[in-house]
Scaffold this motif. Structure first.
Motif, PDB file in Angstrom:
ATOM      1  N   SER A 179       0.846  -1.202   0.000  1.00  0.00           N
ATOM      2  CA  SER A 179       0.000   0.000   0.000  1.00  0.00           C
ATOM      3  C   SER A 179       0.872   1.238   0.000  1.00  0.00           C
ATOM      4  O   SER A 179       2.079   1.186   0.229  1.00  0.00           O
ATOM      5  CB  SER A 179      -0.926   0.003   1.218  1.00  0.00           C
ATOM      6  N   CYS A 191      -9.502   3.777  -7.205  1.00  0.00           N
ATOM      7  CA  CYS A 191     -10.823   3.143  -7.135  1.00  0.00           C
ATOM      8  C   CYS A 191     -11.818   4.220  -6.717  1.00  0.00           C
ATOM      9  O   CYS A 191     -11.621   4.894  -5.714  1.00  0.00           O
ATOM     10  CB  CYS A 191     -10.786   2.002  -6.123  1.00  0.00           C
ATOM     11  N   ILE A 233     -12.059  -2.591  -3.262  1.00  0.00           N
ATOM     12  CA  ILE A 233     -10.593  -2.525  -3.171  1.00  0.00           C
ATOM     13  C   ILE A 233      -9.972  -3.830  -3.666  1.00  0.00           C
ATOM     14  O   ILE A 233      -9.020  -3.829  -4.451  1.00  0.00           O
ATOM     15  CB  ILE A 233     -10.152  -2.235  -1.719  1.00  0.00           C
ATOM     16  N   VAL A 255      -2.248  -2.147  -3.556  1.00  0.00           N
ATOM     17  CA  VAL A 255      -3.590  -1.691  -3.199  1.00  0.00           C
ATOM     18  C   VAL A 255      -3.840  -0.332  -3.850  1.00  0.00           C
ATOM     19  O   VAL A 255      -2.999   0.566  -3.746  1.00  0.00           O
ATOM     20  CB  VAL A 255      -3.730  -1.575  -1.672  1.00  0.00           C
ATOM     21  N   LEU A 284      -8.021   5.783  -3.443  1.00  0.00           N
ATOM     22  CA  LEU A 284      -9.423   6.105  -3.695  1.00  0.00           C
ATOM     23  C   LEU A 284      -9.545   7.490  -4.323  1.00  0.00           C
ATOM     24  O   LEU A 284      -8.692   8.355  -4.125  1.00  0.00           O
ATOM     25  CB  LEU A 284     -10.225   6.079  -2.395  1.00  0.00           C
ATOM     26  N   GLU A 318      -6.531   4.918   2.709  1.00  0.00           N
ATOM     27  CA  GLU A 318      -7.701   4.030   2.633  1.00  0.00           C
ATOM     28  C   GLU A 318      -7.469   2.753   3.428  1.00  0.00           C
ATOM     29  O   GLU A 318      -8.384   2.235   4.076  1.00  0.00           O
ATOM     30  CB  GLU A 318      -8.062   3.720   1.164  1.00  0.00           C
TER      31      GLU A 318
END
Length: 294
Positions: free
Chosen positions: A66, A81, A90, A104, A107, A122
């Motif tokens: 991430s 996303c 996700i 990952v 957003l 996120e």
């Protein structure tokens, strides 16, 4: 569930954790090799130097990455996303590097036709939701660019970004205020901090309130040692002034020092809060991994 190698790869540092099947953090490591220090094509090598032994010991383990490693300046760009988004969205938007390693996505949302983004936070929000068994509420992640995140029905509905930390640094180092501020911030002066919060709440604008950090010094109304805390109160107070008042406790996620400062500001405002730290990141990655492996 298999164990997980969790990676939090930011701009200035890299943190990794090996997480057991039940979500327990078995071991953590840190590396100063943030994404800006890694040359093109060098991400696999840096990851191997940091936790390659874990990956070789258990070749079937999932590795979730991430943070800014998924940005355009990172390892591989993981497209944002769109909100509203929960664990399912996700998981469906993971950017796979190979059969076991995935990045990952961040957003995105829009306010009045203008996009806003977050990347890395996120995971912390999803981790806090899991740790607190919470599916509704307001989360704040203070930092250089603070994020205020609204969660409903277990999904991030929207969020907003506030450049509070960056504005503090600009005022602290590159404005006329720097001439009357001490060289170091020093420990937090609670009285000066609260005075800054009150001034921000009453002034209606940071553009107006900020100059008070100079005039209070000119007229010896505040000791020089308290001025950084006062300025911090002005900036954080401006951020809080613009937020809708929360009916339920606000969850603050971040380093202990900064999270406690925001918690203190929320208490002054009359809003309850609770604080979480790095454990939110590891729980968030573990919770996403559970969905992927299921």
């Amino acid at each position: 569930m298999k164990a997980l190698v969790a990676v939090d790869w930011g701009t200035s540092s890299l943190r990794v954790a090996r997480i057991g099947e039940d979500g327990t953090v078995l071991e953590e490591r840190g590396n100063p090799r943030g994404i800006l220090t890694v040359p093109a094509g060098g991400f696999p090598q840096v990851l191997d130097e940091t936790c390659g032994d874990w990956l070789r010991q258990a070749p079937g383990e999932l590795c979730l990455v991430s943070g800014m490693a998924g940005s355009r300046q990172g390892w591989v760009e993981a497209p944002y996303c769109a909100c509203p988004a929960g664990f399912g969205e996700i998981g469906a938007h993971l950017q796979w590097i190979d059969a076991r390693t995935a990045i990952v996505p961040g957003l995105s949302c829009e306010h009045d036709g203008v996009p806003d983004v977050l990347r890395g936070e996120e995971v912390q929000v999803f981790g806090a939701m899991s740790l607190l068994d919470q599916t509704e509420g307001l989360f704040v992640l203070p930092g250089t660019h603070s994020k205020w995140v609204r969660v409903e029905g277990g999904r991030v509905q929207s969020f907003s970004t506030w450049m509070s930390g960056e504005f503090y640094a600009l005022l602290r180092q590159h404005s006329i205020l720097a001439r009357t501020l001490p060289a170091e911030d020093g420990p937090l002066d609670e009285d000066a901090f609260r005075q800054g919060l009150a001034q921000a709440a009453g002034s209606g604008s940071l553009l107006r309130a900020a100059f008070s950090a100079r005039t209070l010094s000119l007229f010896d109304r505040m000791p020089a040692a308290g001025m950084p805390s006062y300025l911090s109160g002005l900036v954080i107070g401006e951020e809080l002034r613009a937020q809708p008042r929360a009916a339920s406790p606000v969850t603050v996620i971040g380093s202990a020092t900064l999270a406690q400062r925001y918690a203190s500001a929320l208490t002054w405002q009359g809003t309850a809060s609770r604080c979480l730290g790095a454990e939110a990141t590891w729980r968030g990655l573990w919770r996403i991994a559970r969905g992927v492996q299921a």
